[in-house]
Design an enzyme around this catalytic site. Structure first.
Site, PDB file in Angstrom:
ATOM      1  N   GLU A   1      -1.935   1.239  -5.259  1.00  0.00           N
ATOM      2  CA  GLU A   1      -1.457  -0.066  -4.809  1.00  0.00           C
ATOM      3  C   GLU A   1      -0.744  -0.786  -5.956  1.00  0.00           C
ATOM      4  O   GLU A   1      -1.253  -0.807  -7.082  1.00  0.00           O
ATOM      5  CB  GLU A   1      -2.683  -0.901  -4.375  1.00  0.00           C
ATOM      6  CG  GLU A   1      -2.369  -2.263  -3.782  1.00  0.00           C
ATOM      7  CD  GLU A   1      -3.643  -3.034  -3.476  1.00  0.00           C
ATOM      8  OE1 GLU A   1      -4.590  -2.988  -4.270  1.00  0.00           O
ATOM      9  OE2 GLU A   1      -3.685  -3.696  -2.420  1.00  0.00           O
TER      10      GLU A   1
ATOM     11  N   HIS B   1       0.317  -3.492  -8.515  1.00  0.00           N
ATOM     12  CA  HIS B   1      -0.446  -4.569  -9.158  1.00  0.00           C
ATOM     13  C   HIS B   1       0.470  -5.420 -10.031  1.00  0.00           C
ATOM     14  O   HIS B   1       0.108  -5.799 -11.150  1.00  0.00           O
ATOM     15  CB  HIS B   1      -1.600  -4.000  -9.981  1.00  0.00           C
ATOM     16  CG  HIS B   1      -2.821  -3.689  -9.166  1.00  0.00           C
ATOM     17  ND1 HIS B   1      -2.873  -2.633  -8.281  1.00  0.00           N
ATOM     18  CD2 HIS B   1      -4.028  -4.315  -9.057  1.00  0.00           C
ATOM     19  CE1 HIS B   1      -4.055  -2.622  -7.689  1.00  0.00           C
ATOM     20  NE2 HIS B   1      -4.777  -3.632  -8.133  1.00  0.00           N
TER      21      HIS B   1
ATOM     22  N   ASP C   1      -7.263   0.077  -9.245  1.00  0.00           N
ATOM     23  CA  ASP C   1      -8.356   0.117  -8.266  1.00  0.00           C
ATOM     24  C   ASP C   1      -9.133   1.433  -8.320  1.00  0.00           C
ATOM     25  O   ASP C   1     -10.274   1.506  -7.823  1.00  0.00           O
ATOM     26  CB  ASP C   1      -7.825  -0.108  -6.843  1.00  0.00           C
ATOM     27  CG  ASP C   1      -7.336  -1.538  -6.637  1.00  0.00           C
ATOM     28  OD1 ASP C   1      -7.353  -2.333  -7.591  1.00  0.00           O
ATOM     29  OD2 ASP C   1      -6.916  -1.852  -5.499  1.00  0.00           O
TER      30      ASP C   1
ATOM     31  N   HIS D   1     -11.393  -1.568  -4.466  1.00  0.00           N
ATOM     32  CA  HIS D   1     -10.273  -2.068  -3.643  1.00  0.00           C
ATOM     33  C   HIS D   1     -10.857  -2.843  -2.471  1.00  0.00           C
ATOM     34  O   HIS D   1     -11.517  -2.269  -1.591  1.00  0.00           O
ATOM     35  CB  HIS D   1      -9.438  -0.876  -3.187  1.00  0.00           C
ATOM     36  CG  HIS D   1      -8.311  -1.182  -2.249  1.00  0.00           C
ATOM     37  ND1 HIS D   1      -7.239  -1.964  -2.599  1.00  0.00           N
ATOM     38  CD2 HIS D   1      -8.090  -0.774  -0.969  1.00  0.00           C
ATOM     39  CE1 HIS D   1      -6.385  -2.020  -1.573  1.00  0.00           C
ATOM     40  NE2 HIS D   1      -6.897  -1.323  -0.576  1.00  0.00           N
TER      41      HIS D   1
ATOM     42  N   GLU E   1     -10.033  -4.047   0.355  1.00  0.00           N
ATOM     43  CA  GLU E   1      -9.835  -3.716   1.765  1.00  0.00           C
ATOM     44  C   GLU E   1     -10.651  -2.511   2.242  1.00  0.00           C
ATOM     45  O   GLU E   1     -10.727  -2.239   3.443  1.00  0.00           O
ATOM     46  CB  GLU E   1      -8.350  -3.457   2.037  1.00  0.00           C
ATOM     47  CG  GLU E   1      -7.469  -4.696   1.949  1.00  0.00           C
ATOM     48  CD  GLU E   1      -7.014  -5.039   0.528  1.00  0.00           C
ATOM     49  OE1 GLU E   1      -7.621  -4.567  -0.449  1.00  0.00           O
ATOM     50  OE2 GLU E   1      -6.041  -5.798   0.402  1.00  0.00           O
TER      51      GLU E   1
ATOM     52  N   HIS F   1      -5.906 -10.349  -7.110  1.00  0.00           N
ATOM     53  CA  HIS F   1      -5.132  -9.107  -7.110  1.00  0.00           C
ATOM     54  C   HIS F   1      -4.046  -9.141  -8.193  1.00  0.00           C
ATOM     55  O   HIS F   1      -3.135  -9.964  -8.139  1.00  0.00           O
ATOM     56  CB  HIS F   1      -4.491  -8.893  -5.734  1.00  0.00           C
ATOM     57  CG  HIS F   1      -3.579  -7.719  -5.709  1.00  0.00           C
ATOM     58  ND1 HIS F   1      -4.054  -6.424  -5.735  1.00  0.00           N
ATOM     59  CD2 HIS F   1      -2.239  -7.622  -5.716  1.00  0.00           C
ATOM     60  CE1 HIS F   1      -3.030  -5.596  -5.745  1.00  0.00           C
ATOM     61  NE2 HIS F   1      -1.920  -6.293  -5.730  1.00  0.00           N
TER      62      HIS F   1
ATOM     63  N   GLU G   1      -8.459  -7.929 -13.205  1.00  0.00           N
ATOM     64  CA  GLU G   1      -8.036  -6.525 -13.313  1.00  0.00           C
ATOM     65  C   GLU G   1      -7.210  -6.294 -14.575  1.00  0.00           C
ATOM     66  O   GLU G   1      -7.338  -5.257 -15.234  1.00  0.00           O
ATOM     67  CB  GLU G   1      -7.237  -6.123 -12.074  1.00  0.00           C
ATOM     68  CG  GLU G   1      -8.103  -6.049 -10.829  1.00  0.00           C
ATOM     69  CD  GLU G   1      -7.302  -5.697  -9.587  1.00  0.00           C
ATOM     70  OE1 GLU G   1      -7.693  -4.755  -8.901  1.00  0.00           O
ATOM     71  OE2 GLU G   1      -6.283  -6.355  -9.309  1.00  0.00           O
TER      72      GLU G   1
HETATM   73 ZN    ZN Z   1      -6.689  -4.130  -7.535  1.00  0.00          ZN
HETATM   74 MN    MN Z   2      -6.668  -3.438  -4.312  1.00  0.00          MN
END
Ligand code: ZN
Ligand code: MN
Length: 255
Positions: free
Chosen positions: A32, A34, A43, A118, A120, A175, A180
């Protein structure tokens, strides 16, 4: 052969560790975007690094990460329309989780932990675990246990206050933000370029989701909050808080 990664072990070594009751941790992430300042693998890399350290603490093992995750949602990951973000349908992730747990159970593993990185993924991890338990129950395996956790849930208020100084925007819009990016600066500094951080206020959304998504709701950086105040020292603190918290929780839960 003192690696905690099961893929690094020869099968008799793995078999021996399993027979002695080793807990197996399974990192679960996503591919994903970032933001422009960071690689697309936090992630996966972050829960894997945490899982390895926890495994060292508790004498556990780490399975190869599930490197793809459920679709990025606009209000928690910027959205699945972004270039690079590569996601699984919910049932695919569910089935991967179910299959991996069933295989571990076949080897004799009885205590497992899904270490999620992650946002989701959560509901599909729960579904995969539930289906695996149902499968195993019908094979009369009733002592299989699985813990599912997301590492950021182990970060306490004191740590949040230290790092954010009253500007914590909430985990959902973290996010590509300070959390992160700080962890990546601590663990994988070569995958971050702080010169490319775009400073913008945390994204705001209405209290509903809209499909198909409205791309203009996502900040053009792809991040939902700014990583400007990210620092390796913050990452070091967050990493140790997560590792200690998870190690302690597993010792308690599996006792
Ligand atoms: Zn992430
Ligand atoms: Mn994520």
């Amino acid at each position: 052969m003192d690696s905690v990664d099961i893929a690094d072990l020869a099968w008799p070594v793995y078999d021996d560790r399993v027979k002695k009751g080793a807990v197996v941790l399974i990192p679960v992430g996503a591919l994903e975007q970032h933001g422009p300042h960071m690689s697309m693998n936090p992630d996966v890399l972050l829960p894997t690094a945490i899982a390895r350290k926890v495994a060292q603490n508790i004498g556990g093992l780490v399975a190869p990460a599930i490197a793809y995750g459920y679709k990025s949602q606009q209000k928690s990951g910027g959205g699945n329309h972004m270039p690079g973000t590569t996601s699984l349908d919910g049932w695919t992730l569910t089935c991967v989780v179910r299959d991996v747990l069933r295989e571990l159970a076949r080897h004799g593993v009885r205590r497992t932990v899904m270490v999620n990185g992650h946002f989701e993924n959560s509901a599909f991890l729960a579904e995969g675990i539930d289906l695996a338990l149902r499968d195993l129950g019908s094979h009369n395996i009733k002592d299989f246990r699985c813990i599912v956790l997301s590492y950021w849930d182990f970060i306490d208020q004191k740590t949040i206050d230290t790092i954010y100084q009253g500007t914590f925007p909430g985990w959902a819009v973290e996010h590509g933000g300070v959390l992160e990016t700080s962890l990546m600066l601590h663990l994988y500094p070569n995958l971050v370029n702080m010169d490319l951080v775009i400073d913008h206020p945390p994204a705001t959304f209405p209290p509903y989701d809209f499909f198909p998504i409205k791309p203009e709701w996502t900040p053009s950086s792809g991040c939902l909050s700014s990583a400007k105040s990210a620092a390796a020292t913050h990452g070091k603190l967050i990493f140790s808080v997560c590792v200690e918290g998870i190690s302690g929780a597993l010792r308690t839960a599996f006792d």
